[in-house]
Motif scaffolding. Sequence first.
Motif, PDB file in Angstrom:
ATOM      1  N   ALA A 185       0.826  -1.212   0.000  1.00 16.94           N
ATOM      2  CA  ALA A 185       0.000   0.000   0.000  1.00 16.94           C
ATOM      3  C   ALA A 185       0.858   1.258   0.000  1.00 16.94           C
ATOM      4  CB  ALA A 185      -0.938  -0.001   1.206  1.00 16.94           C
ATOM      5  N   ARG A 186       2.023   1.206   0.615  1.00 16.89           N
ATOM      6  CA  ARG A 186       2.911   2.360   0.635  1.00 16.89           C
ATOM      7  C   ARG A 186       3.470   2.683  -0.745  1.00 16.89           C
ATOM      8  NH1 ARG A 186       6.028   0.220   6.031  1.00 16.89           N
ATOM      9  NH2 ARG A 186       4.280   0.548   7.462  1.00 16.89           N
ATOM     10  N   ARG A 187       3.367   1.736  -1.646  1.00 18.43           N
ATOM     11  CA  ARG A 187       3.799   1.957  -3.024  1.00 18.43           C
ATOM     12  C   ARG A 187       2.611   2.202  -3.946  1.00 18.43           C
ATOM     13  NH1 ARG A 187       9.250  -1.149  -4.506  1.00 18.43           N
ATOM     14  NH2 ARG A 187       9.007   0.412  -6.140  1.00 18.43           N
ATOM     15  N   GLY A 188       1.465   2.407  -3.345  1.00 18.39           N
ATOM     16  CA  GLY A 188       0.270   2.674  -4.133  1.00 18.39           C
ATOM     17  C   GLY A 188      -0.378   1.438  -4.701  1.00 18.39           C
ATOM     18  N   ILE A 189      -0.046   0.254  -4.173  1.00 21.38           N
ATOM     19  CA  ILE A 189      -0.585  -1.013  -4.666  1.00 21.38           C
ATOM     20  C   ILE A 189      -1.639  -1.519  -3.688  1.00 21.38           C
ATOM     21  CG2 ILE A 189      -0.052  -3.396  -5.314  1.00 21.38           C
ATOM     22  CD1 ILE A 189       2.868  -2.401  -5.775  1.00 21.38           C
ATOM     23  N   ARG A 190      -2.875  -1.581  -4.126  1.00 19.43           N
ATOM     24  CA  ARG A 190      -3.955  -2.085  -3.281  1.00 19.43           C
ATOM     25  C   ARG A 190      -4.063  -3.591  -3.464  1.00 19.43           C
ATOM     26  NH1 ARG A 190      -9.369   1.258  -3.875  1.00 19.43           N
ATOM     27  NH2 ARG A 190      -9.848  -0.162  -2.130  1.00 19.43           N
TER      28      ARG A 190
END
Length: 278
Positions: free
Chosen positions: A210-215
């Motif tokens: 999530a911190r890399r924008g990956i849900r």
Amino acid sequence: MFRNIMVHIPSERPVRPVIDVAVALTLARRAHLDAVAIGYESMGAVGMMVGGVGAAVAAMVGAEQERAMERANAAISVFEVEAKLAEIPYGTRALAAIPAEAGETISALARLYDLSVVLQPESSFSSYDNAIPQEILFNSGGPMLMVPYIHKGPIDTQHVGIAWDGSRLAARAVRDAMPFLTAAKAVTVIAVNRQDAGEVSSDQLVRHLARRGIRARVQRLTADRGIVHGSILSIAAESNIGLLVMGGFGHSRLQERILGGVTRGIFDSMTVPVLMSH
């Protein structure tokens, strides 16, 4: 980013699955693609070269090398047609080698690339090409994208699955797959037979992604040791996962061959493309 890709074009097996995937991936990633094909010299010719002397032996060995190169060039020619039609930047390399040296040769070449694309081995078809994926996985030092031999067309990377067991190999595979993960519309973390506690739990992985924008979401299941690979592939089919990410060969090749294992099971029965790292 996958900007420098290598594809192994089999000289003894169907080439369309890997060509279609590699060319489409190169086009989508605006990458450069190099195709490598190996024609295999017969072991009989090798025996003559070691034990024989004279012009007749040299001529027979030379003729065998020439036939091996013809097989490699025939495979490359099929690739070149598709590469030119797609108008991608590409290079080719046709080699002749004895089977014992082929894996070492192509693995060394693969060390310079961001990703290697290979065809799934087919146990029902005897071919030296079947040994190439395992050699590249163990010895290239980079990720390998293995395409099922029944696959048609490009790969669908909209939904990516991660086979997660918290191991070093799984972590390496996740890092190597980041270009696919960041572009995917959906990511499923498949946690098999895990209590899912501690610093490397599947929930922790989801937080880090999530911190890399990956849900991502987690799907947990329990399965007997001998059918873990089947359970992973079942989830992939039920969830319409188009690409599976996993670590490859947590045990030695000998252990996997004798005892079986998840990696061996995936090699034998994969139904979707798999990105593996060792």
